[in-house]
Design an enzyme around this catalytic site. Sequence first.
Site, mmCIF file in Angstrom:
data_model
loop_
_atom_site.group_PDB
_atom_site.id
_atom_site.type_symbol
_atom_site.label_atom_id
_atom_site.label_comp_id
_atom_site.label_asym_id
_atom_site.label_seq_id
_atom_site.Cartn_x
_atom_site.Cartn_y
_atom_site.Cartn_z
ATOM 1 N N HIS A 46 -26.260 12.949 -64.225
ATOM 2 C CA HIS A 46 -27.347 13.594 -64.977
ATOM 3 C C HIS A 46 -27.218 15.112 -64.889
ATOM 4 C CE1 HIS A 46 -31.846 13.088 -66.166
ATOM 5 N NE2 HIS A 46 -31.413 14.275 -66.562
ATOM 6 N N LEU A 70 -25.530 20.692 -69.551
ATOM 7 C CA LEU A 70 -24.560 21.783 -69.687
ATOM 8 C C LEU A 70 -24.905 22.733 -70.833
ATOM 9 C CD1 LEU A 70 -21.214 19.911 -68.935
ATOM 10 C CD2 LEU A 70 -22.619 21.289 -67.403
ATOM 11 N N ARG A 71 -25.892 22.376 -71.645
ATOM 12 C CA ARG A 71 -26.485 23.248 -72.680
ATOM 13 C C ARG A 71 -25.586 23.583 -73.862
ATOM 14 N NH1 ARG A 71 -31.152 21.576 -71.094
ATOM 15 N NH2 ARG A 71 -32.065 22.639 -69.302
ATOM 16 N N ASN A 109 -29.189 16.542 -74.880
ATOM 17 C CA ASN A 109 -30.178 17.433 -75.499
ATOM 18 C C ASN A 109 -29.633 18.843 -75.689
ATOM 19 O OD1 ASN A 109 -30.229 17.826 -72.709
ATOM 20 N ND2 ASN A 109 -32.424 18.207 -72.627
ATOM 21 N N ASP A 116 -32.891 11.856 -72.785
ATOM 22 C CA ASP A 116 -33.511 12.545 -71.656
ATOM 23 C C ASP A 116 -34.201 13.830 -72.080
ATOM 24 O OD1 ASP A 116 -33.988 12.885 -68.762
ATOM 25 O OD2 ASP A 116 -32.789 14.674 -69.071
ATOM 26 N N HIS A 166 -35.666 8.202 -69.917
ATOM 27 C CA HIS A 166 -36.589 9.193 -69.361
ATOM 28 C C HIS A 166 -37.970 8.547 -69.427
ATOM 29 C CE1 HIS A 166 -38.353 13.356 -68.947
ATOM 30 N NE2 HIS A 166 -39.356 12.731 -69.543
ATOM 31 N N ASN A 198 -39.690 18.226 -64.898
ATOM 32 C CA ASN A 198 -40.140 17.000 -65.550
ATOM 33 C C ASN A 198 -39.193 15.854 -65.188
ATOM 34 O OD1 ASN A 198 -41.278 15.075 -67.195
ATOM 35 N ND2 ASN A 198 -40.735 16.056 -69.126
ATOM 36 N N ASP A 253 -29.917 16.199 -62.135
ATOM 37 C CA ASP A 253 -30.739 16.696 -63.237
ATOM 38 C C ASP A 253 -30.629 18.220 -63.309
ATOM 39 O OD1 ASP A 253 -32.400 16.846 -65.412
ATOM 40 O OD2 ASP A 253 -34.216 16.208 -64.371
ATOM 41 N N HIS A 255 -31.827 27.258 -67.177
ATOM 42 C CA HIS A 255 -32.626 27.887 -68.221
ATOM 43 C C HIS A 255 -32.411 29.388 -68.202
ATOM 44 C CE1 HIS A 255 -34.780 24.382 -69.574
ATOM 45 N NE2 HIS A 255 -35.209 24.109 -68.368
#
Length: 425
Positions: A56, A59-60, A90, A150, A177, A276, A303, A307
């Site tokens: 999980h 890597l954006r 995501n 997720d 999720h 979350n 996870d 950011h």
Amino acid sequence: MTAYLITSVSVVGAAPTDLLIRDGVIAAVGPDLTAPDATVVDGTGLVALPGLVDLHTHLREPGREDAETVESGSRAAALGGYTAVCAMANTSPVADTAGVVEQVWRLGREAGLVDVQPIGAVTVGLAGERLAELGAMADSAARVRIFSDDGHCVADPKLMRRALEYVKAFDGIIAQHAEEPRLTEGAQMHEGEVSTRLGLIGWPAVAEEAIIARDVLLAEHVGSRLHVCHVSTAGSVEVLRQAKARGVRVSAEVTPHHLLLTDERAESYDPVFKVNPPLRTSADIAALRAALADGVIDVIATDHAPHAVEDKECEWAYARPGMLGLETALSIALDVLGPEWDLIAERMSRTPARIAGLTGHGVDPAPGVPANLTVVDPAARRTIDPAELASRSRNTPYARMTLPGRIVATFLRGEPTVLDGKAVK
């Protein structure tokens, strides 16, 4: 390809021995090995583990390269002792097509620091309305086997059933999720005494537990594989325990932060502690640790959620949820579990590799085995400095904390990605 001889190292906590790495595999294991052409790594006091595997990771890339890239996240993973990570869907665009998952997979291969295995989205755009191209992603070069929305729950039970039925054809997995969105609207933290005192809208434990209960029943009915992401409550543990006792094909993960940090951290209003699912209570932590030890929870998964500064260093209500995890996960596991090396190897390497179907990973060092391994100094202690982390982001909840353990070396198919605690490239 350079040969490496790691001397006097403990393999998964056993008596010290030597490891010879040659041509990408473990060539020999035993005392007093010699190899004049090999680079020697002194393993005295160190422990060799099968390379860690994370189920999980965020890597954006594509889309939020300001927060993380596949390369920077891969470097963070290698420094954390990982040789393989599963990248969540995501991104922007969402990894809901063969083209996007192949892009992430190729970027991972180009970085060459860890094996990056993309996770595909369950639904188009993570919108929860219609299934994504599950079959096309499974047949792509990335060979996707795990699918997850997720960050969003697949809340529609009919759609969740269809997804479980679809992936059964190729023994795929739906990773959920677990969050009933109608119970968490506006939620800012765990619903309990602390949220009441702070005047923040609470995220009730039952919002997680209800979805897990529904989904294990659906998975049991369909006969398909379900994985539950970031389990966080004692009630969820009991639902999983009962499901496993019935033989449901369900696995589950817990994050390092849910094993260590409580909802009391929110009293600081520091958004770094907003995540979350939210941080829960000490009673939940005790239940999660017990479930991890007895196998009701199968995996520690980071996870890892980087950011950008503007998304975290703002008012609590507006901050994005998520924490960094790759470079500190093993230290948290040591802090929580102690030097239980076989258990750590099982929960952070063997089992996640088996769930993800990552051949060559999660295998203890032995002659002929691919040399995917990490070497740890359990006696070392380090104080976490966010500025020294390899991630492009700095949202670690462990800043200025002193944690046990230090990754000395990481090898991916015999090539070092980390030596003497530093990234090789």
